[in-house]
Design a protein around this motif. Structure first.
Motif, PDB file in Angstrom:
ATOM      1  N   TYR A  40       0.845  -1.197   0.000  1.00 36.75           N
ATOM      2  CA  TYR A  40       0.000   0.000   0.000  1.00 36.75           C
ATOM      3  C   TYR A  40       0.877   1.242   0.000  1.00 36.75           C
ATOM      4  O   TYR A  40       0.682   2.154  -0.795  1.00 36.75           O
ATOM      5  CB  TYR A  40      -0.911  -0.008   1.222  1.00 36.75           C
ATOM      6  N   TYR A  44       0.391   3.262  -3.363  1.00 30.26           N
ATOM      7  CA  TYR A  44      -0.716   4.210  -3.262  1.00 30.26           C
ATOM      8  C   TYR A  44      -0.458   5.460  -2.440  1.00 30.26           C
ATOM      9  O   TYR A  44      -1.382   6.235  -2.243  1.00 30.26           O
ATOM     10  CB  TYR A  44      -1.943   3.488  -2.674  1.00 30.26           C
ATOM     11  N   THR A  45       0.743   5.629  -1.913  1.00 33.64           N
ATOM     12  CA  THR A  45       0.922   6.848  -1.100  1.00 33.64           C
ATOM     13  C   THR A  45       2.055   7.712  -1.662  1.00 33.64           C
ATOM     14  O   THR A  45       3.156   7.717  -1.135  1.00 33.64           O
ATOM     15  CB  THR A  45       1.230   6.507   0.375  1.00 33.64           C
ATOM     16  N   PRO A  46       1.763   8.456  -2.725  1.00 33.87           N
ATOM     17  CA  PRO A  46       2.767   9.350  -3.278  1.00 33.87           C
ATOM     18  C   PRO A  46       3.025  10.519  -2.331  1.00 33.87           C
ATOM     19  O   PRO A  46       2.182  10.821  -1.487  1.00 33.87           O
ATOM     20  CB  PRO A  46       2.107   9.850  -4.566  1.00 33.87           C
ATOM     21  N   ASN A  48       3.156  13.558  -3.271  1.00 36.48           N
ATOM     22  CA  ASN A  48       2.240  14.601  -3.747  1.00 36.48           C
ATOM     23  C   ASN A  48       2.611  15.954  -3.143  1.00 36.48           C
ATOM     24  O   ASN A  48       1.763  16.692  -2.651  1.00 36.48           O
ATOM     25  CB  ASN A  48       0.792  14.225  -3.400  1.00 36.48           C
ATOM     26  N   ARG A  71      11.369  19.660  -9.754  1.00 37.96           N
ATOM     27  CA  ARG A  71      10.334  20.575 -10.212  1.00 37.96           C
ATOM     28  C   ARG A  71       9.589  21.101  -8.997  1.00 37.96           C
ATOM     29  O   ARG A  71       9.287  20.350  -8.076  1.00 37.96           O
ATOM     30  CB  ARG A  71       9.354  19.846 -11.137  1.00 37.96           C
TER      31      ARG A  71
ATOM     32  N   HIS B 237      -5.964  20.275  -1.775  1.00 38.93           N
ATOM     33  CA  HIS B 237      -4.876  20.341  -0.800  1.00 38.93           C
ATOM     34  C   HIS B 237      -4.938  19.195   0.204  1.00 38.93           C
ATOM     35  O   HIS B 237      -4.375  19.288   1.295  1.00 38.93           O
ATOM     36  CB  HIS B 237      -4.885  21.681  -0.055  1.00 38.93           C
ATOM     37  N   SER B 239      -3.501  16.265   0.401  1.00 40.35           N
ATOM     38  CA  SER B 239      -2.212  15.714   0.849  1.00 40.35           C
ATOM     39  C   SER B 239      -1.515  16.655   1.818  1.00 40.35           C
ATOM     40  O   SER B 239      -0.910  16.213   2.787  1.00 40.35           O
ATOM     41  CB  SER B 239      -1.291  15.487  -0.351  1.00 40.35           C
ATOM     42  N   ARG B 248      -0.443   9.950   4.959  1.00 39.94           N
ATOM     43  CA  ARG B 248      -0.274  10.077   3.512  1.00 39.94           C
ATOM     44  C   ARG B 248      -1.499   9.514   2.826  1.00 39.94           C
ATOM     45  O   ARG B 248      -1.917   8.405   3.112  1.00 39.94           O
ATOM     46  CB  ARG B 248       0.960   9.312   3.051  1.00 39.94           C
ATOM     47  N   LEU B 249      -2.066  10.280   1.915  1.00 39.45           N
ATOM     48  CA  LEU B 249      -3.309   9.853   1.260  1.00 39.45           C
ATOM     49  C   LEU B 249      -3.036   9.264  -0.121  1.00 39.45           C
ATOM     50  O   LEU B 249      -2.101   9.682  -0.807  1.00 39.45           O
ATOM     51  CB  LEU B 249      -4.266  11.039   1.139  1.00 39.45           C
ATOM     52  N   PRO B 250      -3.869   8.317  -0.535  1.00 44.63           N
ATOM     53  CA  PRO B 250      -3.683   7.696  -1.846  1.00 44.63           C
ATOM     54  C   PRO B 250      -4.241   8.566  -2.970  1.00 44.63           C
ATOM     55  O   PRO B 250      -5.221   8.211  -3.623  1.00 44.63           O
ATOM     56  CB  PRO B 250      -4.457   6.381  -1.729  1.00 44.63           C
ATOM     57  N   LEU B 251      -3.639   9.712  -3.174  1.00 51.11           N
ATOM     58  CA  LEU B 251      -4.139  10.605  -4.218  1.00 51.11           C
ATOM     59  C   LEU B 251      -3.019  11.496  -4.738  1.00 51.11           C
ATOM     60  O   LEU B 251      -1.996  11.672  -4.092  1.00 51.11           O
ATOM     61  CB  LEU B 251      -5.272  11.473  -3.677  1.00 51.11           C
ATOM     62  N   GLU B 252      -3.242  12.027  -5.927  1.00 54.84           N
ATOM     63  CA  GLU B 252      -2.359  13.047  -6.478  1.00 54.84           C
ATOM     64  C   GLU B 252      -3.206  14.242  -6.906  1.00 54.84           C
ATOM     65  O   GLU B 252      -4.380  14.087  -7.233  1.00 54.84           O
ATOM     66  CB  GLU B 252      -1.595  12.509  -7.691  1.00 54.84           C
ATOM     67  N   THR B 253      -2.591  15.414  -6.916  1.00 51.07           N
ATOM     68  CA  THR B 253      -3.315  16.644  -7.219  1.00 51.07           C
ATOM     69  C   THR B 253      -3.032  17.068  -8.657  1.00 51.07           C
ATOM     70  O   THR B 253      -1.898  17.346  -9.013  1.00 51.07           O
ATOM     71  CB  THR B 253      -2.903  17.739  -6.224  1.00 51.07           C
ATOM     72  N   PRO B 299       0.995  16.100 -12.392  1.00 51.16           N
ATOM     73  CA  PRO B 299       0.420  16.684 -11.183  1.00 51.16           C
ATOM     74  C   PRO B 299       0.998  18.066 -10.907  1.00 51.16           C
ATOM     75  O   PRO B 299       2.159  18.321 -11.243  1.00 51.16           O
ATOM     76  CB  PRO B 299       0.857  15.722 -10.072  1.00 51.16           C
ATOM     77  N   ASP B 338      -8.078  16.523  -6.376  1.00 58.64           N
ATOM     78  CA  ASP B 338      -7.393  15.481  -5.623  1.00 58.64           C
ATOM     79  C   ASP B 338      -7.886  14.152  -6.173  1.00 58.64           C
ATOM     80  O   ASP B 338      -8.952  13.665  -5.792  1.00 58.64           O
ATOM     81  CB  ASP B 338      -7.717  15.595  -4.130  1.00 58.64           C
ATOM     82  N   TYR B 341      -6.597   6.896  -6.690  1.00 60.44           N
ATOM     83  CA  TYR B 341      -6.137   5.943  -7.698  1.00 60.44           C
ATOM     84  C   TYR B 341      -7.283   5.189  -8.352  1.00 60.44           C
ATOM     85  O   TYR B 341      -7.083   4.494  -9.342  1.00 60.44           O
ATOM     86  CB  TYR B 341      -5.117   4.981  -7.093  1.00 60.44           C
ATOM     87  N   LEU B 393     -10.954   4.542   3.452  1.00 56.56           N
ATOM     88  CA  LEU B 393      -9.538   4.632   3.103  1.00 56.56           C
ATOM     89  C   LEU B 393      -8.907   3.248   2.986  1.00 56.56           C
ATOM     90  O   LEU B 393      -7.958   3.038   2.237  1.00 56.56           O
ATOM     91  CB  LEU B 393      -8.850   5.451   4.203  1.00 56.56           C
ATOM     92  N   PHE B 396      -7.838   0.649  -0.307  1.00 57.49           N
ATOM     93  CA  PHE B 396      -6.597   0.569  -1.076  1.00 57.49           C
ATOM     94  C   PHE B 396      -5.677  -0.525  -0.532  1.00 57.49           C
ATOM     95  O   PHE B 396      -4.749  -0.950  -1.193  1.00 57.49           O
ATOM     96  CB  PHE B 396      -5.892   1.928  -1.085  1.00 57.49           C
ATOM     97  N   GLN B 397      -5.932  -0.949   0.691  1.00 54.75           N
ATOM     98  CA  GLN B 397      -5.170  -2.072   1.237  1.00 54.75           C
ATOM     99  C   GLN B 397      -5.875  -3.396   0.997  1.00 54.75           C
ATOM    100  O   GLN B 397      -5.245  -4.416   0.759  1.00 54.75           O
ATOM    101  CB  GLN B 397      -4.932  -1.862   2.727  1.00 54.75           C
TER     102      GLN B 397
END
Lengths: 88, 411
Positions: A40, A44-46, A48, A71, B237, B239, B248-253, B299, B338, B341, B393, B396-397
């Motif tokens: 995990y 799943y934890t970038p 970011n 960057r 915002h 993350s 830490r969250l399973p996401l990208e912005t 991102p 946000d 995955y 949450l 994802f696991q």
């Protein structure tokens, strides 16, 4: 619009590149024994990050080589961190 | 004061000099039962549902800028429920139901109107995917129908026959609506304030305070504020704020661009999606064309997009509707998404006790009422409502992802 400094081709327009995400991420050392928690974290934890982030980029419509740059994800400043020599 | 035709007349008589402020502007107290971080639609909504449905009124909403000035102000106001997973469809349909009653519930006109959405199909795979969506939606009793070309021509007389990728069909979804985004934030703010919620603007959260494994409050630009429970509703915002709580969250912005043209006379009734270009557009009440597209290629938190993406989005518009070739555009911006995955929301407790999160997972405007209501329910009862059991949450696991990415037509 980013001008991305490719170590081989110099600064080129961003649409020649593909973003490869966060650099230096480590796969679990022992993939068989790694549990769901470890996978995990890897998958799943970038970071970011808002700010400076070291990333991998691929010059796919150019020299087709991978490299890293720093960057700033907030201001879009960009810094070359690898020299072409490093790879010879 | 309740808004009605009578209040309008009464205030017209004294030349609109005596309208009351819609909400107070209080200083933060030292302690609250619940703090909501983020004063957009989702955050203000959560505060209101906490007060109305659960009787928890000792609540503060902390907003770092001004109310509704974040991604509530940067979306393209579209409300749709065409999803494909068995957990997603009831969730989004509940949202539609709440949207329909929202103006009445809040005593504030959110200018909801059903527009319908037409997706232009330009490939065989697009058509078969649309059929699959139509079948799925029909299971849930939704009106989602394939439009033959002659019917499409009747409804939209002026699309191009010479598009680079010719249009071979379309799919029509009636129950798709638009609402005024600012009004949603303002309506929730006014209604929450009326029930005693403190809305504190220009108050940036800089840290989450904890004792052992429990939250105890937040550090802000206006000092420490204590609370037993904290809800996070910070689109774009997630993350950054979760990191303050050590999570830490399973996401990208990612940035998602939109553009607005100068106003013209009414030409488009529906919201349109162009399958081959992954862009969408509609005409606002003011007559402007609103155009949106795919997320940018990397991102970013920069709140602006790349020009090649803007170009691609416009290309899709003028390819199908060459009549818009000489339209002038006034504004271009990027909203921050946000994106999880699996492109589905996270409404969940976390490993930190008393810290709850509401993450949109993709564009979050459409889910504002249901996400806010479920977030409030979760904060009040400390267990997920059946409607959001699968949005935790931990999916994802466990691997029980709710993959919606690549499912809806414009992604």
């Amino acid at each position: 619009m980013l001008l991305i400094p490719c170590p081989w081709c110099g600064a080129r327009n961003e649409d020649e590149f593909l973003n490869g995400g966060e650099a230096d991420k480590r796969r679990p050392a022992n993939p068989v024994q790694a549990g769901s928690e470890e996978w995990y974290r890897y998958l799943y934890t970038p970071a970011n990050t808002k700010g400076w982030l070291r990333e991998r980029w691929w010059h796919v419509r150019g020299c087709r080589r991978w490299f890293k740059v720093d960057r700033n994800t907030h201001t879009h400043e960009i810094k070359q961190v690898e020299e072409a020599d490093q790879w010879r | 004061m309740s808004y009605s035709i009578f209040s309008l007349v009464r205030n017209a008589i004294d030349y609109h000099q005596n309208w009351q402020k819609a909400w107070r502007n209080p200083d933060p107290k030292r302690e609250y039962d619940v703090i909501i971080i983020g004063g957009g639609g989702h955050g203000l909504g959560a505060a209101w549902y906490l007060a109305r449905d659960h009787g928890i009124t000792n609540v503060a909403v902390l907003e770092k800028g001004w109310l509704g000035g974040g991604n509530t102000a940067r979306n393209t106001m579209t409300i749709r429920d065409n999803y494909i997973r068995s957990a997603s469809v009831p969730f989004h349909r509940e949202s539609m139901k709440l949207w329909r009653g929202l103006s009445r519930d809040l005593n504030y006109n959110v200018m909801l109107h059903e527009r319908g959405m037409i997706t232009f199909l330009q490939s065989g795979s697009g058509v078969s995917h649309a059929r699959r969506m139509a079948d799925t939606m029909s299971v849930f009793d939704s009106e989602y129908i394939m439009l033959p070309l002659d019917e499409l021509r009747r409804r939209v007389p002026f699309f191009s026959d010479t598009a680079r990728m010719p249009i071979i069909g379309a799919v029509y979804h009636r129950k798709i609506a638009m609402a005024r985004h600012d009004a949603v934030a303002w309506g929730y703010a006014r209604a929450a304030d009326k029930r005693g919620v403190d809305i504190i603007q220009n108050c940036e959260v800089t840290g989450i305070l904890r004792e052992g494994n429990r939250v105890t409050g937040v550090d802000t630009s206006r000092g420490v504020i204590k609370a037993k429970k904290i809800g996070m509703a910070v689109a774009g915002h997630g993350s950054v704020v979760a990191e303050m709580a050590g999570i830490r969250l399973p996401l990208e912005t990612w940035p998602l661009q939109a553009l607005v043209s100068t106003p013209v006379k009414p030409v488009l009734n529906e919201i349109f999606v162009v399958d081959g270009f992954h862009n969408y557009f509609m005409q606002s009440d003011k007559g402007e064309l609103v155009v949106g597209g795919v997320t940018d290629p990397y991102p970013s938190y920069a709140q602006r997009g790349s020009p090649q993406v803007t170009e691609h989005v416009i290309e899709g518009l003028v390819d199908v509707f060459p009549v818009f070739k000489r339209m002038k555009f006034m504004r271009q911006w990027a909203g921050m998404l946000d994106i999880t995955y699996d492109n589905s929301p996270i409404i969940s407790g976390t490993s930190l006790e008393g810290f709850y999160i509401d993450v949109a997972g993709s564009g979050g405007f459409k889910t504002t009422p249901v996400a806010a209501k479920m977030h409030a329910d979760l904060i009040a009862n400390d267990r997920p409502h059946p409607l959001i059991e699968e949005f935790g949450l931990n999916r994802f696991q466990t691997g029980r992802l709710l993959v919606e990415g690549g499912v809806d037509a414009n992604r």
